[in-house]
Scaffold this motif. Sequence first.
Motif, PDB file in Angstrom:
ATOM      1  N   LYS A 175       0.842  -1.189   0.000  1.00 23.48           N
ATOM      2  CA  LYS A 175       0.000   0.000   0.000  1.00 23.48           C
ATOM      3  C   LYS A 175       0.881   1.245   0.000  1.00 23.48           C
ATOM      4  CE  LYS A 175      -3.745   0.154   2.469  1.00 23.48           C
ATOM      5  NZ  LYS A 175      -4.780   0.534   1.489  1.00 23.48           N
ATOM      6  N   ARG A 176       0.534   2.181  -0.867  1.00 24.25           N
ATOM      7  CA  ARG A 176       1.266   3.448  -0.859  1.00 24.25           C
ATOM      8  C   ARG A 176       0.664   4.367   0.205  1.00 24.25           C
ATOM      9  NH1 ARG A 176       2.787   7.892  -5.550  1.00 24.25           N
ATOM     10  NH2 ARG A 176       4.751   8.502  -4.533  1.00 24.25           N
ATOM     11  N   VAL A 177       1.516   4.857   1.101  1.00 23.60           N
ATOM     12  CA  VAL A 177       1.058   5.687   2.221  1.00 23.60           C
ATOM     13  C   VAL A 177       1.591   7.107   2.130  1.00 23.60           C
ATOM     14  CG1 VAL A 177       0.741   3.747   3.799  1.00 23.60           C
ATOM     15  CG2 VAL A 177       2.982   4.874   3.645  1.00 23.60           C
ATOM     16  N   GLY A 178       2.428   7.401   1.120  1.00 23.97           N
ATOM     17  CA  GLY A 178       2.992   8.743   0.967  1.00 23.97           C
ATOM     18  C   GLY A 178       4.083   8.714  -0.078  1.00 23.97           C
ATOM     19  N   ASN A 179       4.955   9.729  -0.035  1.00 20.27           N
ATOM     20  CA  ASN A 179       6.081   9.786  -0.956  1.00 20.27           C
ATOM     21  C   ASN A 179       7.325   9.114  -0.388  1.00 20.27           C
ATOM     22  OD1 ASN A 179       4.736  11.336  -3.007  1.00 20.27           O
ATOM     23  ND2 ASN A 179       4.936  13.119  -1.658  1.00 20.27           N
ATOM     24  N   TYR A 180       7.408   9.045   0.951  1.00 20.77           N
ATOM     25  CA  TYR A 180       8.574   8.451   1.615  1.00 20.77           C
ATOM     26  C   TYR A 180       8.111   7.853   2.942  1.00 20.77           C
ATOM     27  CZ  TYR A 180      13.488   7.919   2.982  1.00 20.77           C
ATOM     28  OH  TYR A 180      14.717   7.419   3.333  1.00 20.77           O
ATOM     29  N   THR A 181       8.390   6.575   3.138  1.00 22.38           N
ATOM     30  CA  THR A 181       8.033   5.918   4.402  1.00 22.38           C
ATOM     31  C   THR A 181       9.236   5.960   5.333  1.00 22.38           C
ATOM     32  OG1 THR A 181       6.565   4.413   3.186  1.00 22.38           O
ATOM     33  CG2 THR A 181       7.109   3.835   5.461  1.00 22.38           C
ATOM     34  N   TRP A 182       9.110   6.733   6.407  1.00 16.87           N
ATOM     35  CA  TRP A 182      10.204   6.861   7.367  1.00 16.87           C
ATOM     36  C   TRP A 182      10.266   5.664   8.312  1.00 16.87           C
ATOM     37  CZ3 TRP A 182      13.436  10.740   6.432  1.00 16.87           C
ATOM     38  CH2 TRP A 182      12.961  11.915   5.828  1.00 16.87           C
ATOM     39  N   SER A 183       9.109   5.164   8.731  1.00 13.08           N
ATOM     40  CA  SER A 183       9.086   4.225   9.845  1.00 13.08           C
ATOM     41  C   SER A 183       7.901   3.272   9.736  1.00 13.08           C
ATOM     42  CB  SER A 183       8.995   5.017  11.161  1.00 13.08           C
ATOM     43  OG  SER A 183       8.846   4.184  12.275  1.00 13.08           O
ATOM     44  N   VAL A 184       8.133   1.992  10.051  1.00 11.99           N
ATOM     45  CA  VAL A 184       7.045   1.029  10.232  1.00 11.99           C
ATOM     46  C   VAL A 184       7.342   0.236  11.497  1.00 11.99           C
ATOM     47  CG1 VAL A 184       6.441   0.809   7.791  1.00 11.99           C
ATOM     48  CG2 VAL A 184       8.175  -0.707   8.762  1.00 11.99           C
ATOM     49  N   ASP A 185       6.301  -0.093  12.253  1.00 10.38           N
ATOM     50  CA  ASP A 185       6.463  -0.850  13.484  1.00 10.38           C
ATOM     51  C   ASP A 185       5.286  -1.801  13.619  1.00 10.38           C
ATOM     52  OD1 ASP A 185       7.833  -1.371  16.065  1.00 10.38           O
ATOM     53  OD2 ASP A 185       6.009  -0.564  16.930  1.00 10.38           O
ATOM     54  N   LEU A 186       5.587  -3.104  13.643  1.00  3.35           N
ATOM     55  CA  LEU A 186       4.558  -4.129  13.792  1.00  3.35           C
ATOM     56  C   LEU A 186       4.322  -4.359  15.279  1.00  3.35           C
ATOM     57  CD1 LEU A 186       2.761  -6.378  12.586  1.00  3.35           C
ATOM     58  CD2 LEU A 186       4.787  -7.862  12.609  1.00  3.35           C
ATOM     59  N   TYR A 187       3.096  -4.052  15.731  1.00  7.44           N
ATOM     60  CA  TYR A 187       2.770  -4.220  17.146  1.00  7.44           C
ATOM     61  C   TYR A 187       1.470  -5.013  17.244  1.00  7.44           C
ATOM     62  CZ  TYR A 187       2.673  -3.203  22.124  1.00  7.44           C
ATOM     63  OH  TYR A 187       2.700  -3.331  23.496  1.00  7.44           O
ATOM     64  N   GLY A 188       1.608  -6.289  17.587  1.00 10.87           N
ATOM     65  CA  GLY A 188       0.421  -7.151  17.646  1.00 10.87           C
ATOM     66  C   GLY A 188      -0.212  -7.298  16.282  1.00 10.87           C
ATOM     67  N   ASN A 189      -1.481  -6.945  16.181  1.00 12.26           N
ATOM     68  CA  ASN A 189      -2.199  -7.065  14.908  1.00 12.26           C
ATOM     69  C   ASN A 189      -2.379  -5.721  14.216  1.00 12.26           C
ATOM     70  OD1 ASN A 189      -4.031  -5.908  16.603  1.00 12.26           O
ATOM     71  ND2 ASN A 189      -5.685  -7.396  16.247  1.00 12.26           N
TER      72      ASN A 189
END
Length: 381
Positions: free
Chosen positions: A144-158
Amino acid sequence: MKRFLLVILLLLSVVPLASAQVNWTWTYTDQCIAFDMAFSDDGYIGLAFGYYAELLSPSGHLIFKKPTRGIAYTAALSDNNGLVIGTEGDWIQYFNASGSLLWEYKAKGAVTKVDVSRDGKTVVAGDSSGYVYLFRDGKLAWEKRVGNYTWSVDLYGNRIAVGADYSAKALDLSGNVLFSSQYKGYVRQAIGSDDGIFLRVAAKDGSWSEVKKVSWDGKELWSRHFDNLVRNIDSDGENVAVVGDIGSLILLSSNGSVVYQVPFLVSTLEVSTARGYLLAGGDKQAVFVAPNGSVLWDERFNWSVKNVRIARDASFLAVGYGYHSLENCQETIKLLRLKGTVEPTTTSEAPSYRLPGLPLVALIGAGLVIVGYLLWREFRE
């Protein structure tokens, strides 16, 4: 007065060097720079080390060293030692505990951040083209595109916390957007917790920063403003550690109140926290702080501190320091196995595994006493 100022400068240069050496459990050195490191609960360390994915055992043994597709920029490690690597060459790669490459996927841009579930079955990644990816058992479930640049992703539970451009978002594991909020600065970090997401928001020119907490539906719970650049935050799901060009190492509680604030004048790039402990690194110095805010130790190294990490249960910590140039580069990883109790304490008594040496705060206090005495003598003259 010139003599007085000279003495002050000498004190400021000597005080950080006065701390005793830490009795590290083991040391590991390799060529190039480790851009990221991650702990498993058993004390294994996964490394994005130059052009390689590396896994070290709790005793410092190199289990594997495998080439990656481009510079290994970001790493995540599952509890069964599945090592996920994101590269600047646009690849997401998954190595099992023995170093076999189980799967890989070419993203649409340089991979900026990866995360993995504790069982190793779910992987999320973000890239420089503004996309978020989710994999289940090595298969792409969605992108999924969420913007022009993805700085951070964090998987927390579901759920997944995302920082992209000037926005913070939360996604579920099906890729549905739970909320999307815009801010005046870049959302450089988004870290999940049980009741919300910690955010690091920074002005484009670095002139100000904010640390916030929002609920999983986007409601702002609290916010703290800084007139300088906050360079990094970290959370153990409860507290959040804050460092940067702010003159202090700060631990904030889940409700935004200050747990402790330790003076530290060095520009600090790296921080990790677990169970109230805080490990920070800036320039050539690393500092380890107890849950009661006392400095357990601080140590200076020959080269710049590149990485610091504390294991989730605070039973291990690691510091990486090194150098790089056009001709050569090298980094050393040092691990410390923490002995005795690791349970948080709110008393003034230091934990049972406290290492020998004078705390940094005590040294600064002694320096201030000496400065005060010299100032008194200067005025008398």
